[in-house]
Design a protein around this motif. Structure first.
Motif, PDB file in Angstrom:
ATOM      1  N   GLY A  81       0.827  -1.314   0.066  1.00 40.86           N
ATOM      2  CA  GLY A  81      -0.078   0.079   0.124  1.00 40.86           C
ATOM      3  C   GLY A  81       0.796   1.251  -0.029  1.00 40.86           C
ATOM      4  O   GLY A  81       0.136   2.380   0.093  1.00 40.86           O
ATOM      5  N   ARG A  82       2.132   1.058  -0.175  1.00 44.41           N
ATOM      6  CA  ARG A  82       2.992   2.223  -0.047  1.00 44.41           C
ATOM      7  C   ARG A  82       3.269   3.068  -1.436  1.00 44.41           C
ATOM      8  O   ARG A  82       3.966   4.076  -1.411  1.00 44.41           O
ATOM      9  N   THR A  83       2.786   2.298  -2.378  1.00 41.14           N
ATOM     10  CA  THR A  83       3.292   2.542  -3.965  1.00 41.14           C
ATOM     11  C   THR A  83       1.919   2.614  -4.790  1.00 41.14           C
ATOM     12  O   THR A  83       1.140   1.755  -4.492  1.00 41.14           O
ATOM     13  N   VAL A  84       1.610   3.796  -5.344  1.00 38.55           N
ATOM     14  CA  VAL A  84       0.255   3.679  -6.209  1.00 38.55           C
ATOM     15  C   VAL A  84       0.978   4.061  -7.683  1.00 38.55           C
ATOM     16  O   VAL A  84       1.757   4.790  -7.996  1.00 38.55           O
ATOM     17  N   TYR A  85       0.220   3.334  -8.626  1.00 38.85           N
ATOM     18  CA  TYR A  85       0.509   3.308  -9.934  1.00 38.85           C
ATOM     19  C   TYR A  85      -0.879   3.976 -10.732  1.00 38.85           C
ATOM     20  O   TYR A  85      -1.830   3.579 -10.539  1.00 38.85           O
ATOM     21  N   LEU A  86      -0.323   4.809 -11.766  1.00 36.84           N
ATOM     22  CA  LEU A  86      -1.478   5.250 -12.431  1.00 36.84           C
ATOM     23  C   LEU A  86      -1.078   5.499 -13.727  1.00 36.84           C
ATOM     24  O   LEU A  86       0.115   5.610 -14.351  1.00 36.84           O
ATOM     25  N   ALA A  87      -2.265   5.234 -14.712  1.00 34.27           N
ATOM     26  CA  ALA A  87      -2.165   4.982 -16.093  1.00 34.27           C
ATOM     27  C   ALA A  87      -2.746   6.384 -16.775  1.00 34.27           C
ATOM     28  O   ALA A  87      -3.733   6.737 -16.434  1.00 34.27           O
ATOM     29  N   GLN A  88      -1.949   7.030 -17.670  1.00 34.66           N
ATOM     30  CA  GLN A  88      -2.318   8.154 -18.461  1.00 34.66           C
ATOM     31  C   GLN A  88      -2.522   7.815 -19.818  1.00 34.66           C
ATOM     32  O   GLN A  88      -1.303   7.763 -20.292  1.00 34.66           O
ATOM     33  N   THR A 136       2.826   6.190 -14.224  1.00 36.36           N
ATOM     34  CA  THR A 136       3.562   7.228 -13.365  1.00 36.36           C
ATOM     35  C   THR A 136       3.088   6.434 -12.003  1.00 36.36           C
ATOM     36  O   THR A 136       2.407   5.961 -11.566  1.00 36.36           O
ATOM     37  N   VAL A 137       4.500   6.372 -11.275  1.00 37.27           N
ATOM     38  CA  VAL A 137       4.517   5.920  -9.658  1.00 37.27           C
ATOM     39  C   VAL A 137       4.841   6.661  -8.620  1.00 37.27           C
ATOM     40  O   VAL A 137       5.355   7.916  -8.915  1.00 37.27           O
ATOM     41  N   TYR A 138       3.822   6.677  -7.687  1.00 39.06           N
ATOM     42  CA  TYR A 138       3.771   7.653  -6.606  1.00 39.06           C
ATOM     43  C   TYR A 138       4.300   7.019  -5.375  1.00 39.06           C
ATOM     44  O   TYR A 138       3.765   5.657  -4.928  1.00 39.06           O
ATOM     45  N   THR A 139       4.838   7.629  -4.291  1.00 37.43           N
ATOM     46  CA  THR A 139       5.008   7.237  -3.061  1.00 37.43           C
ATOM     47  C   THR A 139       3.794   7.783  -2.284  1.00 37.43           C
ATOM     48  O   THR A 139       3.399   8.987  -2.280  1.00 37.43           O
ATOM     49  N   ARG A 140       3.003   6.801  -1.311  1.00 38.59           N
ATOM     50  CA  ARG A 140       1.935   7.028  -0.853  1.00 38.59           C
ATOM     51  C   ARG A 140       2.215   7.351   0.699  1.00 38.59           C
ATOM     52  O   ARG A 140       2.840   6.523   1.258  1.00 38.59           O
TER      53      ARG A 140
END
Length: 351
Positions: free
Chosen positions: A223-230, A237-241
């Protein structure tokens, strides 16, 4: 007259340049060579199986199904969430038969609590301009029990949802404008004005803005990394949560060179992404009520090792076998491919 002709020539050149750029950005000049090392068979009964997610340990999948062709034709049919086990010969089971509200499901996300309790969140386009997030729990009999409806003006064009626990979730708005002329302008000018919202159990707040058709969203097992498709940016895109606040901080971005749709994460932590390599073919396919106009389907596997991401094309079809795949969900040797519009999804055995 000479100045007028020169000016007209400049306008024509600018417009021609815009058209060529649009075609190139949409992938229309790509040469496709269909391939897949495994084998696939169609599974009927779930039209428009746009999103699919596997239970992390039990081997079956939840499938979001909606006959979008019927809705476009002015004769909407109640959608549904199905359970399907690719290792079994049993047919898919409808889990939402008791849900009587208007139901046209889109993206789904599953949270399994330590005690095994399952919570399924569903994007529901109940009616034009009426967008909701539905919360279901899986009952003792395996059927879905509706627990909550979340509505808010911030849900302009929700696409996908991913819960982080039974009460909190992220949801993507793929557009800033609702369906209409301005949404078309937003697409063709490739305006990066979409966003990602976070629901903290009480209300929404924006955690990512400036997205170019934010589509699929998912997170790592911890749950500490979030992935987003554009889609329009053709990127992952990879985010730190921040686990406490829900805030997202961009860590890295991977260009994909194709239009990514939904993201699923397998038991190894690899990402599986359904993609649209020729976006204008997808648009033509979406507008054709008969379904005769086909669009290519692509699946990428992205191996994540720390901050190193490596994308590999696993599946590519020219639209004959399956058209416009939105989701590739994997469990063990099985891969389920869900199309946006087609009547059948694909059950594939990986090599």
């Amino acid at each position: 007259m000479k100045k007028f002709l020169i000016g007209l020539g400049v306008v024509v050149l600018v417009l021609a340049g815009f058209v060529v750029k649009t075609l190139a950005d949409a992938g229309q000049f790509k040469s496709l060579s269909p391939h897949f090392a495994g084998r696939c068979t169609p599974v009927s009964g779930m039209p428009g199986a746009e999103d699919i997610t596997f239970h992390p340990t039990l081997g079956y999948a939840y499938i979001s199904s909606d006959d979008r062709r019927a809705t476009m034709a002015g004769h909407p049919v109640q959608g549904g969430i199905f359970r399907y086990d690719p290792a079994s010969s049993a047919p898919p089971v409808l889990l939402t038969g008791a849900f009587s509200q208007p139901f046209h499901p889109h993206g789904i996300g599953l949270f399994v609590a330590p005690d095994g309790t399952q919570t399924l969140y569903v994007v529901n386009h109940a009616a034009p301009g009426d967008n909701r997030i539905e919360r279901f729990e899986v009952g003792a009999d395996g059927m879905l029990v509706h627990r909550k409806t979340v509505k808010d003006p911030a849900l302009v064009s929700p696409n996908d949802v991913v819960p982080v626990d039974a009460e909190r979730f992220y949801v993507t708005n793929d557009h800033h404008y609702p369906p209409g002329v301005m949404q078309v302008v937003e697409d063709y000018l490739q305006l990066a004005i979409g966003n990602v919202l976070y629901f903290d159990g009480k209300g929404f707040r924006e955690v990512v803005n400036g997205t170019a058709y934010a589509n699929g969203i998912n997170h790592s097992a911890d749950g500490r990394t979030v992935y987003l498709a554009q889609v329009l940016e053709k990127s992952l895109t990879v985010y730190t949560r921040d686990v406490d606040s829900g805030a997202l901080t961009q860590r890295l971005k991977l260009p994909l060179g194709t239009g990514p749709d939904n993201i699923e994460v397998d038991a190894r932590g690899d990402l599986w992404i359904g993609c649209h390599p020729k976006l204008l073919d997808f648009v033509a396919h979406a507008k054709d009520l008969s379904g005769a106009t086909r669009a290519p389907a692509q699946v990428l596997r992205v191996k994540a090792s720390g901050d190193k991401l490596e994308a590999e094309e696993v599946f590519l079809d020219d639209g004959r076998q399956i058209s416009a795949v939105a989701t590739a969900a994997v469990s063990g040797k099985w891969m389920l491919l869900g199309p946006v519009f087609d009547k059948d999804m694909l059950r594939c055995e990986l090599p």
